[in-house]
Motif scaffolding. Structure first.
Motif: not given
Length: 396
Positions: A337-338, A392-396, A385-389, A73-75
């Protein structure tokens, strides 16, 4: 296809030793108090010059590999790139290594006309070395685990090489050294020489290439470069170049299951080993290899094999390209890392490697039957991965 004693037939001459090359001309003379021994051989030197020319010409014919963008995402203000090493003539990152190893062996006088080159490899290095052996006209034998993908074996033989299989990956080193002695050939030993055969200061190595290609991007100096470790040579080249050029870039190494690099790095124990071979071909080792330079890198991540599979499948959905499991291991770490950068509100770029094409692994990382056989469930990692993309949050 016949196999004799584990090695497909290969006509190789017999000679007494590994790195004691025979010379056809030895001239000894005494002049006063001086004993003069001349082992120069005009025929060999002519062959050597031509062999080095051919290997260097291969580099001149090869355009640089591409730097692909993974859509984010550009944002977020973060750019993720993959250095696409699959576009080399032999289809993998190992083409660079094989070229360097052949030049190193030739210029040291270890590779000799008519004598085989032997390598311990899980596949891709052997494919590339078979290519260069054919280019200069010497036999090649790959010592590799019996579980190596059939497509890699086919490619080795396509380039004129022979496959010698071992049941225990930990015995590849000894089997390679023994074959070199028996045939009078040269054991290339990528796991020892990878870090020293490559000119890490520049000369169009992979690190210099990445930074040159990023020059016109909005974040030309990446926050992180993520590599994976097989020999450790690539991570050593990347890290040394970053330090030499005084960049602020950090280098992370991603390590798969059944590999000891992570444990050796975190504990500082160079003698750490593990009992099982890596399922991710091309990376992961049962011992800390001599070419791995732990002090040069900044961070390591242990990546489950199922996560690597989820990542390469996500890559295909994102850019329409299949890649091998080593790419997935690095991509999973790069995405984490992203996610950290997003959480911290940091802008910048991250680079990882597309190491080789996925068509070599259709019967493995793209096969649900193989995953089930290995007891790997990639579904939870795909959901991560799908949730992060999406968020923007990495699931715990």
């Amino acid at each position: 296809m016949s196999i004799i004693g584990g090695v497909r037939p290969c006509d190789t001459p017999s000679a007494p030793s590994v790195r004691s090359p025979a010379v056809s001309t030895t001239e000894q003379r005494r002049t006063g108090d001086t004993l003069d021994v001349d082992r120069s051989d005009t025929g060999y030197r002519d062959w050597l010059k031509e062999a080095v020319r051919k290997v260097q010409a291969d580099a001149n014919r090869s355009a640089d590999t591409h730097l692909l963008r993974f859509p984010l995402p550009e944002r977020w203000g973060i750019d993720l790139y993959l250095k696409d090493e699959s576009t080399h003539p032999t289809g993998s990152l190992k083409h660079r290594l094989a070229r360097s190893l052949f030049l190193y062996g030739l210029c040291n006088g270890w590779i000799r006309p008519g004598r085989p080159v032997i390598e311990a490899s899980s596949g891709s290095t052997a494919v590339s070395e078979a290519y260069f052996a054919k280019l200069i006209g010497v036999p090649f034998i790959a010592v590799m685990p019996r579980t190596t993908s059939a497509e890699k074996c086919r490619l080795i033989e396509f380039h004129g090489g022979r496959c010698h299989f071992v049941d225990d990956p930990r015995t590849m080193y000894e089997a390679s050294a023994r074959l070199a002695v028996e045939t009078g050939g040269h054991y290339m030993d990528q796991f020892t020489y990878a870090e020293r055969a490559t000119d890490w200061r520049g000369n169009n190595n992979i690190a210099e290439s990445i930074f040159r290609q990023l020059e016109l991007e909005r974040f030309p100096e990446p926050a992180w470069i993520v590599a994976t470790a097989g020999t450790g040579g690539t991570s050593a080249t990347l890290a040394r170049y970053v330090h030499y050029m005084q960049y602020d870039t950090r280098v992370c190494v991603a390590d798969p299951d059944n590999s000891c690099f992570f444990d050796g790095w975190t504990t500082g124990d160079p003698d750490v080993t593990c009992d099982s071979g890596s399922r991710i071909e091309g990376i992961g080792r049962p011992r800390m290899e001599p070419s791995f330079v732990p002090g040069a890198i900044d961070r390591m991540m242990k990546v489950p094999d199922a996560a690597a599979v989820a990542a390469v499948r996500a890559l295909e959905r994102a850019i329409g390209r299949k890649a091998g499991g080593s790419t997935g291991t690095g991509l999973w770490s790069a995405l984490k890392i992203v996610a950290e950068m997003v959480a911290q509100g940091r802008r910048g770029s991250v680079v990882t490697l597309l190491c080789d094409p996925g068509d070599r692994y259709l019967d493995k990382y793209y096969s649900d039957a193989w995953l089930a056989e290995q007891g790997l469930d990639s579904a939870p990692y795909t959901a991560t991965i799908d949730a992060f993309l999406a968020t923007g949050a990495w699931p715990s």
